[in-house]
Design a protein around this motif. Structure first.
Motif, PDB file in Angstrom:
ATOM      1  N   ASP A  30      26.851   4.466 -60.225  1.00 24.42           N
ATOM      2  CA  ASP A  30      27.282   5.019 -61.442  1.00 24.42           C
ATOM      3  C   ASP A  30      26.000   5.651 -62.484  1.00 24.42           C
ATOM      4  O   ASP A  30      25.053   4.766 -62.581  1.00 24.42           O
ATOM      5  CB  ASP A  30      28.113   3.853 -62.170  1.00 24.42           C
ATOM      6  CG  ASP A  30      29.614   3.946 -61.749  1.00 24.42           C
ATOM      7  OD1 ASP A  30      29.789   4.417 -60.829  1.00 24.42           O
ATOM      8  OD2 ASP A  30      30.204   2.789 -62.358  1.00 24.42           O
ATOM      9  N   THR A  32      23.989   9.256 -64.205  1.00 20.84           N
ATOM     10  CA  THR A  32      23.598  10.717 -64.003  1.00 20.84           C
ATOM     11  C   THR A  32      22.518  10.484 -63.390  1.00 20.84           C
ATOM     12  O   THR A  32      21.463  10.234 -63.528  1.00 20.84           O
ATOM     13  CB  THR A  32      23.808  11.383 -65.416  1.00 20.84           C
ATOM     14  OG1 THR A  32      24.857  11.242 -66.218  1.00 20.84           O
ATOM     15  CG2 THR A  32      23.555  12.798 -65.244  1.00 20.84           C
ATOM     16  N   ARG A  34      19.619  13.006 -61.656  1.00 20.50           N
ATOM     17  CA  ARG A  34      18.887  14.475 -62.053  1.00 20.50           C
ATOM     18  C   ARG A  34      18.284  14.734 -60.723  1.00 20.50           C
ATOM     19  O   ARG A  34      17.350  14.066 -60.215  1.00 20.50           O
ATOM     20  CB  ARG A  34      17.866  14.539 -63.341  1.00 20.50           C
ATOM     21  CG  ARG A  34      17.660  15.893 -63.361  1.00 20.50           C
ATOM     22  CD  ARG A  34      16.626  15.705 -64.622  1.00 20.50           C
ATOM     23  NE  ARG A  34      15.538  14.548 -64.528  1.00 20.50           N
ATOM     24  CZ  ARG A  34      14.483  14.632 -63.868  1.00 20.50           C
ATOM     25  NH1 ARG A  34      14.087  15.572 -63.137  1.00 20.50           N
ATOM     26  NH2 ARG A  34      13.897  13.534 -64.062  1.00 20.50           N
ATOM     27  N   ARG A  42      22.748  18.341 -61.475  1.00 20.31           N
ATOM     28  CA  ARG A  42      22.858  16.943 -61.790  1.00 20.31           C
ATOM     29  C   ARG A  42      24.295  16.487 -61.002  1.00 20.31           C
ATOM     30  O   ARG A  42      25.137  17.154 -60.797  1.00 20.31           O
ATOM     31  CB  ARG A  42      23.330  16.581 -63.230  1.00 20.31           C
ATOM     32  CG  ARG A  42      21.937  16.847 -64.159  1.00 20.31           C
ATOM     33  CD  ARG A  42      22.097  16.466 -65.675  1.00 20.31           C
ATOM     34  NE  ARG A  42      21.256  16.681 -66.418  1.00 20.31           N
ATOM     35  CZ  ARG A  42      19.875  17.095 -66.715  1.00 20.31           C
ATOM     36  NH1 ARG A  42      19.775  17.847 -65.607  1.00 20.31           N
ATOM     37  NH2 ARG A  42      19.326  17.059 -67.516  1.00 20.31           N
ATOM     38  N   LYS A  44      26.859  13.235 -61.708  1.00 26.46           N
ATOM     39  CA  LYS A  44      27.514  12.330 -62.652  1.00 26.46           C
ATOM     40  C   LYS A  44      28.416  11.372 -61.828  1.00 26.46           C
ATOM     41  O   LYS A  44      29.593  11.850 -61.305  1.00 26.46           O
ATOM     42  CB  LYS A  44      27.895  12.930 -63.772  1.00 26.46           C
ATOM     43  CG  LYS A  44      28.425  11.820 -64.551  1.00 26.46           C
ATOM     44  CD  LYS A  44      28.790  12.116 -65.988  1.00 26.46           C
ATOM     45  CE  LYS A  44      29.240  11.143 -66.968  1.00 26.46           C
ATOM     46  NZ  LYS A  44      29.859  11.430 -68.194  1.00 26.46           N
ATOM     47  N   SER A  46      31.173   7.949 -61.673  1.00 22.81           N
ATOM     48  CA  SER A  46      31.786   7.168 -62.537  1.00 22.81           C
ATOM     49  C   SER A  46      32.707   6.458 -61.734  1.00 22.81           C
ATOM     50  O   SER A  46      33.819   7.437 -61.745  1.00 22.81           O
ATOM     51  CB  SER A  46      32.125   7.785 -63.929  1.00 22.81           C
ATOM     52  OG  SER A  46      33.004   6.778 -64.436  1.00 22.81           O
ATOM     53  N   LYS A 112      17.813   8.849 -61.406  1.00 19.17           N
ATOM     54  CA  LYS A 112      18.723   8.296 -62.311  1.00 19.17           C
ATOM     55  C   LYS A 112      17.937   8.348 -63.708  1.00 19.17           C
ATOM     56  O   LYS A 112      16.959   8.111 -64.069  1.00 19.17           O
ATOM     57  CB  LYS A 112      19.235   6.708 -62.105  1.00 19.17           C
ATOM     58  CG  LYS A 112      20.763   6.539 -62.791  1.00 19.17           C
ATOM     59  CD  LYS A 112      20.989   5.129 -62.472  1.00 19.17           C
ATOM     60  CE  LYS A 112      22.210   5.072 -61.639  1.00 19.17           C
ATOM     61  NZ  LYS A 112      22.726   3.463 -61.505  1.00 19.17           N
TER      62      LYS A 112
END
Length: 112
Positions: A30, A32, A34, A42, A44, A46, A112
């Motif tokens: 979990d 973001t 890069r 990116r 992301k 979740s 991260k």
């Protein structure tokens, strides 16, 4: 016989490590991520949801991890086009770097 025992032990150790990764990394992934090669890219994550962005381009969906150590993204763009992207996933022990390697052997590192 010794060779069979060594292979079996290696298989068990690999399966145990993969099981630990599958059971623990949902929450560890979990956040973001890069790209180290292109900071506009990116990912992301979740829960089981994922959003991939590059400049103004956005695509989102879900992901899953399989028994072979792959991450499989099931994505849909804003036009409704569907994509399935599969890559071998590896992370450092602190889940600060993630490397995705496609079937051709091309890799990209994310932080991260």
């Amino acid at each position: 016989m010794k060779n069979i025992i060594c292979r079996f032990a290696l298989f068990i150790a690999t399966a145990a490590a993969l099981l630990a990764l599958l059971c623990s990394c949902g929450s560890e992934l979990d956040g973001t991520w890069r790209s180290c090669e292109d900071e506009d890219t990116r990912i992301k994550i979740s829960g089981e949801k994922v959003k991939i962005t590059y400049d103004d381009f956005r695509i989102d969906g879900t992901y899953e991890l399989d028994e072979e150590g792959n991450i499989i993204f099931h994505l849909t763009d804003k036009s409704g086009n569907k994509y399935k992207i599969e890559a071998k996933i590896s992370t450092d022990q602190k889940y600060k770097k993630m490397t995705l390697t496609n079937a051709k052997g091309d890799s990209e590192v994310f932080e991260k």
